[in-house]
Design a protein around this motif. Structure first.
Motif, PDB file in Angstrom:
ATOM      1  N   GLY A   1      10.246   0.151  -9.791  1.00  0.00           N
ATOM      2  CA  GLY A   1      10.942   1.354 -10.227  1.00  0.00           C
ATOM      3  C   GLY A   1      10.050   2.198 -11.115  1.00  0.00           C
ATOM      4  O   GLY A   1       8.866   1.895 -11.306  1.00  0.00           O
ATOM      5  N   ARG A   2      10.665   3.241 -11.713  1.00  0.00           N
ATOM      6  CA  ARG A   2       9.868   4.155 -12.554  1.00  0.00           C
ATOM      7  C   ARG A   2       9.773   3.678 -14.007  1.00  0.00           C
ATOM      8  O   ARG A   2       8.868   4.073 -14.724  1.00  0.00           O
ATOM      9  CB  ARG A   2      10.473   5.553 -12.522  1.00  0.00           C
ATOM     10  CG  ARG A   2      10.129   6.330 -11.252  1.00  0.00           C
ATOM     11  CD  ARG A   2      10.476   7.804 -11.374  1.00  0.00           C
ATOM     12  NE  ARG A   2      11.910   7.999 -11.519  1.00  0.00           N
ATOM     13  CZ  ARG A   2      12.501   8.484 -12.613  1.00  0.00           C
ATOM     14  NH1 ARG A   2      11.777   8.804 -13.667  1.00  0.00           N
ATOM     15  NH2 ARG A   2      13.813   8.650 -12.665  1.00  0.00           N
TER      16      ARG A   2
ATOM     17  N   GLU B   1       6.616   8.071  -8.643  1.00  0.00           N
ATOM     18  CA  GLU B   1       7.379   8.984  -7.786  1.00  0.00           C
ATOM     19  C   GLU B   1       8.747   9.305  -8.395  1.00  0.00           C
ATOM     20  O   GLU B   1       9.539   8.403  -8.707  1.00  0.00           O
ATOM     21  CB  GLU B   1       7.540   8.366  -6.394  1.00  0.00           C
ATOM     22  CG  GLU B   1       8.537   9.044  -5.481  1.00  0.00           C
ATOM     23  CD  GLU B   1       8.238  10.521  -5.260  1.00  0.00           C
ATOM     24  OE1 GLU B   1       9.190  11.326  -5.300  1.00  0.00           O
ATOM     25  OE2 GLU B   1       7.047  10.870  -5.051  1.00  0.00           O
ATOM     26  N   ALA B   2       9.053  10.625  -8.544  1.00  0.00           N
ATOM     27  CA  ALA B   2      10.254  11.060  -9.252  1.00  0.00           C
ATOM     28  C   ALA B   2      11.544  10.689  -8.526  1.00  0.00           C
ATOM     29  O   ALA B   2      12.594  10.552  -9.180  1.00  0.00           O
ATOM     30  CB  ALA B   2      10.205  12.573  -9.456  1.00  0.00           C
ATOM     31  N   THR B   3      11.521  10.517  -7.218  1.00  0.00           N
ATOM     32  CA  THR B   3      12.754  10.211  -6.476  1.00  0.00           C
ATOM     33  C   THR B   3      13.070   8.718  -6.455  1.00  0.00           C
ATOM     34  O   THR B   3      14.050   8.303  -5.847  1.00  0.00           O
ATOM     35  CB  THR B   3      12.650  10.736  -5.026  1.00  0.00           C
ATOM     36  OG1 THR B   3      11.516  10.127  -4.393  1.00  0.00           O
ATOM     37  CG2 THR B   3      12.505  12.243  -5.003  1.00  0.00           C
TER      38      THR B   3
ATOM     39  N   LEU C   1       0.851  -1.185   0.000  1.00  0.00           N
ATOM     40  CA  LEU C   1       0.000   0.000   0.000  1.00  0.00           C
ATOM     41  C   LEU C   1       0.886   1.233   0.000  1.00  0.00           C
ATOM     42  O   LEU C   1       1.729   1.405   0.893  1.00  0.00           O
ATOM     43  CB  LEU C   1      -0.895   0.011   1.243  1.00  0.00           C
ATOM     44  CG  LEU C   1      -1.754   1.261   1.456  1.00  0.00           C
ATOM     45  CD1 LEU C   1      -2.885   1.310   0.447  1.00  0.00           C
ATOM     46  CD2 LEU C   1      -2.297   1.308   2.881  1.00  0.00           C
ATOM     47  N   ALA C   2       0.716   2.102  -0.987  1.00  0.00           N
ATOM     48  CA  ALA C   2       1.478   3.356  -1.034  1.00  0.00           C
ATOM     49  C   ALA C   2       0.915   4.316   0.007  1.00  0.00           C
ATOM     50  O   ALA C   2      -0.253   4.696  -0.057  1.00  0.00           O
ATOM     51  CB  ALA C   2       1.394   3.974  -2.419  1.00  0.00           C
ATOM     52  N   THR C   3       1.737   4.698   0.989  1.00  0.00           N
ATOM     53  CA  THR C   3       1.266   5.552   2.074  1.00  0.00           C
ATOM     54  C   THR C   3       1.782   6.982   1.993  1.00  0.00           C
ATOM     55  O   THR C   3       1.227   7.880   2.616  1.00  0.00           O
ATOM     56  CB  THR C   3       1.683   4.963   3.436  1.00  0.00           C
ATOM     57  OG1 THR C   3       3.120   4.876   3.490  1.00  0.00           O
ATOM     58  CG2 THR C   3       1.081   3.580   3.635  1.00  0.00           C
ATOM     59  N   PHE C   4       2.868   7.193   1.227  1.00  0.00           N
ATOM     60  CA  PHE C   4       3.433   8.549   1.145  1.00  0.00           C
ATOM     61  C   PHE C   4       4.241   8.668  -0.135  1.00  0.00           C
ATOM     62  O   PHE C   4       4.971   7.744  -0.515  1.00  0.00           O
ATOM     63  CB  PHE C   4       4.336   8.819   2.352  1.00  0.00           C
ATOM     64  CG  PHE C   4       4.965  10.188   2.346  1.00  0.00           C
ATOM     65  CD1 PHE C   4       4.267  11.289   2.811  1.00  0.00           C
ATOM     66  CD2 PHE C   4       6.249  10.376   1.863  1.00  0.00           C
ATOM     67  CE1 PHE C   4       4.838  12.556   2.803  1.00  0.00           C
ATOM     68  CE2 PHE C   4       6.838  11.636   1.853  1.00  0.00           C
ATOM     69  CZ  PHE C   4       6.130  12.729   2.323  1.00  0.00           C
ATOM     70  N   ALA C   5       4.116   9.810  -0.808  1.00  0.00           N
ATOM     71  CA  ALA C   5       4.913  10.107  -1.996  1.00  0.00           C
ATOM     72  C   ALA C   5       5.044  11.612  -2.107  1.00  0.00           C
ATOM     73  O   ALA C   5       4.043  12.325  -2.151  1.00  0.00           O
ATOM     74  CB  ALA C   5       4.268   9.533  -3.262  1.00  0.00           C
ATOM     75  N   SER C   6       6.278  12.104  -2.119  1.00  0.00           N
ATOM     76  CA  SER C   6       6.492  13.556  -2.148  1.00  0.00           C
ATOM     77  C   SER C   6       6.004  14.197  -3.427  1.00  0.00           C
ATOM     78  O   SER C   6       5.480  15.318  -3.414  1.00  0.00           O
ATOM     79  CB  SER C   6       7.990  13.869  -1.972  1.00  0.00           C
ATOM     80  OG  SER C   6       8.407  13.597  -0.660  1.00  0.00           O
TER      81      SER C   6
END
Length: 571
Positions: free
Chosen positions: A343-344, A354-356, A318-323
């Motif tokens: 990965g991206r 997510e870019a990072t 589960l994705a919980t945080f992404a800047s």
């Protein structure tokens, strides 16, 4: 009206129902029929019979009674009345229930009024038991629909002392309203308007939040010994101007705040019944771990068999945080292979926006019942909880989290669009998945509640404002990963210590006010007490931070509800 029912004689003492139940006496009449004390010849025990008279019946009552039986059987709790059976009879449908000696809370309140009201400890015990019963009903996904003092029994022990509070008749009013045509002049939704929430009076619809409002009014009636008028809002006037007996004088600030929160106009601000606690925190100190804090539930842990053989889709990330990819938060990715790349780039099994996160950031592998995240030489690194260093490999257990760059995942056991997934998204809509703090707008709404409560009880309200700072610069709009991880640890520990030092029964209100800033509300302590408390917290938390970062804090006194937002928006 059936021919059999029309010819049935009236039920009196000595009547035999279904050749099994011998009527001993009437226990009371209501809008839907009558309840009798009866002797069950088969079990040789006293039971209560609820009989729906033909003249009181409405379309759908048979189904409503059947649902009440099913609901009651699904809840096994000492503060919820047990229902044994449902059967037809010459007199109409009968519901066979647990028999309890005692009186309704409505009658009990009237008697305590004549004796000068409840003591704080008497109130605590009954309030805890009623809340526990309602919480047990809600835990099964059910709704009471007509909670009020008349639907709570206060039992009497064999020696004549007060026994326990037991919730009665849940689910009937809700089911009756659902399947029945509305009669002219009938109360909305089958409940009792005196105990309905504003939204139910306005639009109908029984819900757990409406039950909590009714619970708040029930406990409020125990304070005031007065039945509330339909639509009455106790929060509209100061608490002290309304209570008949000074019951709250012996209660803690948090105990009073719980009832205030139950009576909020906004259903989202009401506390779940299972979180309500009533006891003296000075004599029975609380453990912060046991505080009913809102958390992101990962679902049920897996059984032992899962350690022996991989099962596709049994667990998910589960994705919980992404800047940089806020829309991705709340997404659920099923782990349907024992090894996946993440990965991206589009050639990964798990593609994230997510870019990072690097093009191919890590590999996720299942091994002997556990998952391992192995960094694939990423640019921004892979991190485990409670450390600040990059990791080559992270062991991920059920409910654990891993951070890839500025993206966090939690290992959960529920499926997409399941109730667990919906609850998780609702949590992440209000709270930051990195720290668990309220998002800024939700914090401001919660602080409005804190300020309203402080005015209601005439108590001081202080706002502690915390900030993570480097030695040679102010906080930027773009925190580093190290600062993010430091914020996560600091915020969690600050909230935990604040709860512990305040002897909280409910979690303090805490939320984001900036990229590396957060605020904590403290209702009750005076300015000097609040200052001393914050100084202790900063001293303890500073040692948890990496070199080069400091935790700073300031205290602001809230003078009125109108100024609370400015205290956190303009630190």
């Amino acid at each position: 009206m059936s021919e059999a029912t029309r010819s049935a004689p009236p039920i009196t003492t000595g009547s035999i129902v279904n050749e099994r139940y011998e009527i001993r006496q009437s226990l009371g009449k209501g809008g839907m029929g009558e309840v009798f004390l009866a002797y069950d010849r088969s079990t040789q025990q006293a039971v209560a019979l609820k009989v729906v008279r033909e003249e009181a019946r409405m379309p759908g009552d048979d189904e409503a009674l059947r649902q009440e039986l099913l609901h009651a059987r699904s809840v096994s709790h000492p503060n919820v009345c047990r229902v044994h059976d449902l059967a037809p009879s010459l007199f109409g449908p009968i519901l066979v229930m647990e028999y309890m000696t005692g009186q309704t809370l409505h009658t009990h309140i009237r008697r305590k009024k004549a004796q000068g009201g409840y003591t704080a400890d008497e109130f605590r015990r009954l309030a805890s038991e009623i809340s526990s019963g309602v919480g047990a009903i809600h835990a099964q996904g059910l709704v009471h629909g007509d909670l009020k003092p008349g639907n709570v029994m206060v039992t009497t022990n064999a020696d004549g002392s007060v026994g326990k509070a037991v919730v009665l008749d849940f689910g009937f009013a809700k089911e009756r309203a659902r399947v029945s045509a509305r009669r002219p002049g009938a109360p909305p939704d089958g409940g009792t308007p005196n105990y309905m929430s504003p939204e139910r009076i306005r639009s109908g619809g029984a819900s757990s939040e409406d039950d909590v409002y009714a619970l708040g009014l029930t406990l409020w009636e125990m304070w005031t010994c007065r039945v509330p008028e339909p639509g009455y809002k106790p929060r509209a006037k100061s608490m002290k101007s309304q209570i008949m007996f000074d019951v709250p004088a012996g209660l803690s600030v948090d105990e009073i705040k719980q009832i205030f929160r139950c009576l909020a106009d906004d259903p989202a601000q009401r506390l779940p019944a299972r979180h309500l606690r009533f006891f003296n925190p000075v004599t029975l100190t609380t453990n912060p771990v046991q505080l009913p804090i809102e958390r992101l539930d990962p679902g049920a842990p897996l059984g032992r068999s899962s350690q022996n053989q991989f099962a596709p889709g049994q667990q998910s990330l589960l994705a919980t945080f992404a800047s940089n990819a806020h829309d991705f938060v709340g997404e659920l990715i099923a782990l349907d292979k024992p090894e996946l790349t993440i990965g991206r780039r589009s050639d990964n099994e798990i593609v994230v926006p997510e870019a990072t996160v690097s093009g191919q950031h890590a590999r996720v592998k299942w091994q002997a019942g556990s998952w391992f995240v192995e960094d694939a030489g990423s640019t921004n690194g892979t991190y485990a909880d409670h450390t600040y260093e990059r990791k080559k490999s992270v062991s991920l257990l059920h409910g654990g989290e891993v951070q890839l760059g500025e993206l966090r995942f939690k290992l959960v056991s529920f499926a997409r669009e399941s109730s667990g997934h919906k609850r998780a998204r609702a949590y992440l809509a209000r709270r930051d998945g990195l720290t668990g703090l309220l998002k800024q707008e939700d914090l401001l709404r919660a602080l409005d509640e804190e300020a309203a409560f402080a005015e209601w009880v005439d108590a001081p309200l202080s706002i502690a404002r915390y900030e993570i700072r480097g030695p040679n610069r102010v906080v930027s709009d773009r925190p580093t990963i190290l600062e993010m991880l430091a914020l996560r640890r600091a915020a969690s520990r600050v909230v935990e210590l604040t709860d512990m030092f305040l002897l909280s029964l409910i979690a303090v209100t805490a939320g984001h006010t900036g990229p590396l800033r957060f605020a904590v509300a403290m209702a009750g302590p005076g300015p000097q007490e609040a200052r001393n408390l914050v100084e202790q917290i900063v001293g303890q938390v500073q040692g948890m931070l990496p070199d080069g970062l400091d935790l700073t804090a300031s205290i602001a006194r809230c003078e009125s509800r109108a100024t609370v937002r400015s205290l956190v928006e303009n630190p």
